[in-house]
Design a protein around this motif. Structure first.
Motif, short mmCIF file in Angstrom:
data_model
loop_
_atom_site.label_atom_id
_atom_site.label_comp_id
_atom_site.label_asym_id
_atom_site.label_seq_id
_atom_site.Cartn_x
_atom_site.Cartn_y
_atom_site.Cartn_z
N ASN A 124 0.91 -1.24 -0.11
CA ASN A 124 0.08 0.00 -0.10
C ASN A 124 0.75 1.30 -0.13
OD1 ASN A 124 -2.46 -1.42 0.16
ND2 ASN A 124 -1.72 -2.12 2.06
N SER A 125 2.26 1.31 -0.04
CA SER A 125 3.23 2.33 0.00
C SER A 125 2.74 3.36 1.20
CB SER A 125 3.11 2.82 -1.42
OG SER A 125 4.26 3.68 -1.44
N ILE A 126 2.81 2.57 2.29
CA ILE A 126 2.73 3.42 3.53
C ILE A 126 3.77 3.37 4.56
CG2 ILE A 126 1.19 3.81 5.80
CD1 ILE A 126 -1.18 2.53 4.16
N LEU A 127 4.60 4.45 4.84
CA LEU A 127 5.73 4.60 5.77
C LEU A 127 5.19 4.79 7.02
CD1 LEU A 127 8.71 4.08 6.21
CD2 LEU A 127 8.91 6.74 5.54
N LEU A 128 5.49 4.15 8.03
CA LEU A 128 4.86 4.24 9.50
C LEU A 128 6.07 4.55 10.40
CD1 LEU A 128 2.89 0.79 9.22
CD2 LEU A 128 1.90 3.40 9.00
N ILE A 129 5.91 5.91 11.03
CA ILE A 129 7.08 6.10 11.85
C ILE A 129 6.42 6.12 13.32
CG2 ILE A 129 8.71 7.89 12.33
CD1 ILE A 129 9.12 6.86 9.42
N TYR A 130 7.29 5.26 14.12
CA TYR A 130 6.89 5.07 15.79
C TYR A 130 7.66 6.02 16.50
CZ TYR A 130 4.45 1.00 13.32
OH TYR A 130 3.86 -0.05 12.65
N LYS A 131 8.82 6.19 16.29
CA LYS A 131 9.74 6.72 17.16
C LYS A 131 10.92 7.28 16.38
CE LYS A 131 11.59 6.88 21.40
NZ LYS A 131 11.06 7.97 22.30
N ILE A 132 11.26 8.47 16.82
CA ILE A 132 12.68 9.35 16.20
C ILE A 132 13.46 9.48 17.48
CG2 ILE A 132 13.83 10.95 15.15
CD1 ILE A 132 11.22 10.95 13.21
N TRP A 133 14.80 9.26 17.30
CA TRP A 133 15.79 9.61 18.34
C TRP A 133 16.61 10.57 17.73
CZ3 TRP A 133 14.38 4.46 17.73
CH2 TRP A 133 13.95 3.83 19.00
N LEU A 134 17.04 11.57 18.47
CA LEU A 134 17.98 12.61 17.75
C LEU A 134 19.17 12.71 18.59
CD1 LEU A 134 15.50 15.51 16.48
CD2 LEU A 134 16.51 13.73 15.35
N ASN A 135 19.21 11.72 19.96
CA ASN A 135 20.09 11.55 20.85
C ASN A 135 20.59 10.27 20.90
OD1 ASN A 135 20.93 11.14 23.60
ND2 ASN A 135 21.07 13.53 23.83
N HIS A 136 21.85 10.36 20.80
CA HIS A 136 22.53 8.83 20.72
C HIS A 136 22.34 7.97 21.98
CE1 HIS A 136 25.26 5.43 20.04
NE2 HIS A 136 24.72 5.61 18.78
N GLU A 137 22.57 8.68 23.07
CA GLU A 137 22.51 8.03 24.50
C GLU A 137 21.21 7.52 24.92
OE1 GLU A 137 24.49 10.76 27.15
OE2 GLU A 137 26.17 10.56 26.38
N GLN A 138 20.15 8.30 24.27
CA GLN A 138 18.73 8.19 24.67
C GLN A 138 18.43 6.99 23.70
OE1 GLN A 138 15.90 11.01 23.50
NE2 GLN A 138 14.32 10.37 24.64
N TYR A 139 18.61 6.89 22.69
CA TYR A 139 18.42 5.74 21.58
C TYR A 139 19.24 4.59 22.04
CZ TYR A 139 20.02 2.68 17.65
OH TYR A 139 20.08 1.72 16.98
N GLU A 140 20.25 4.56 22.80
CA GLU A 140 20.87 3.20 23.16
C GLU A 140 20.31 2.93 24.28
OE1 GLU A 140 25.24 3.65 23.39
OE2 GLU A 140 25.32 3.13 21.07
N GLU A 141 19.98 3.83 25.10
CA GLU A 141 19.27 3.39 26.60
C GLU A 141 17.95 2.84 26.29
OE1 GLU A 141 17.73 6.58 29.84
OE2 GLU A 141 19.72 6.68 29.70
N GLU A 142 17.04 3.28 25.49
CA GLU A 142 15.81 2.95 25.16
C GLU A 142 15.89 1.59 24.25
OE1 GLU A 142 12.94 5.66 23.71
OE2 GLU A 142 13.72 7.02 25.14
N CYS A 143 16.97 1.42 23.54
CA CYS A 143 16.88 0.05 22.80
C CYS A 143 17.33 -0.98 23.67
CB CYS A 143 18.12 0.18 21.66
SG CYS A 143 17.22 0.87 20.33
N GLU A 144 18.41 -0.59 24.74
CA GLU A 144 18.51 -1.85 26.05
C GLU A 144 17.18 -1.91 26.61
OE1 GLU A 144 21.90 -0.10 27.92
OE2 GLU A 144 23.19 0.07 26.35
N LYS A 145 16.54 -1.17 27.02
CA LYS A 145 15.38 -1.54 27.59
C LYS A 145 14.43 -2.30 27.01
CE LYS A 145 15.46 2.72 30.96
NZ LYS A 145 14.88 3.69 31.11
#
Length: 174
Positions: A133-154
């Motif tokens: 259906n050509s739909i891009l679904l964006i759930y979360k964006i991280w602009l801070n690397h530390e926050q990204y790594e912390e949340e992925c670990e969780k």
């Protein structure tokens, strides 16, 4: 389309990117339309619906600096997703960027890891793509690397989940 009938956001696009548009005056009214270059560049974007979470919408609208950066990154993601999902064998080299979630041991959603280095922001994005259906679904964006790594670990530890309810996403005009 009449320039006067455009929204303020649409006028801003036309005014800040004049190389994508043709303007002519017909019967005293300024008419604007995308030129051939714009149609070529934005073909994938125009033919794809992008839906974002409320959290992503708020981040995009936070300030102009974020908005332009995120829009550019989403355009790049969209281009790569279209190439990869339409012909994954030929574009297998994009898998590490488009499915960085596998490095974390996360099945879904996909995580896009922008390959650029040295910019003011990093860009990581939890997404899914409906190729049919050509739909891009964006759930979360991280602009801070530390926050990204912390949340992925969780997420890996089961301490956090990313809400992937498609019914909570908003469409193209965010």
């Amino acid at each position: 389309m009449s320039y006067q009938e455009l929204s303020n956001a649409e006028k801003e696009v036309v005014d800040t990117m004049p190389y994508f548009f043709e303007k002519i005056v017909v019967d005293g009214q300024e008419i604007v339309s995308p030129n051939a270059f714009a149609q070529f560049i934005f073909e994938d974007y125009i033919n794809t619906t992008i839906k974002v979470s409320t959290e992503v919408k708020e981040l995009i609208n936070k300030n102009k600096q974020y908005k332009n950066f995120i829009h550019n990154q989403l355009m790049e993601l969209l281009k790569k997703v279209k190439l990869y999902f339409n012909n994954y064998r030929e574009y297998q080299g994009l898998k590490g960027e488009l499915q960085h979630n596998e490095n974390w041991g996360i099945n879904k959603p996909y995580i896009y890891k922008d390959p650029s280095r040295g910019g003011k922001f990093i860009f990581r994005c939890a997404y899914d793509f409906d190729n049919i259906n050509s739909i891009l679904l964006i759930y979360k964006i991280w602009l801070n690397h530390e926050q990204y790594e912390e949340e992925c670990e969780k997420i890996v530890k089961g301490e956090k989940i990313i809400d992937m309810d498609k019914n909570k996403l908003v469409g193209n005009r965010y």
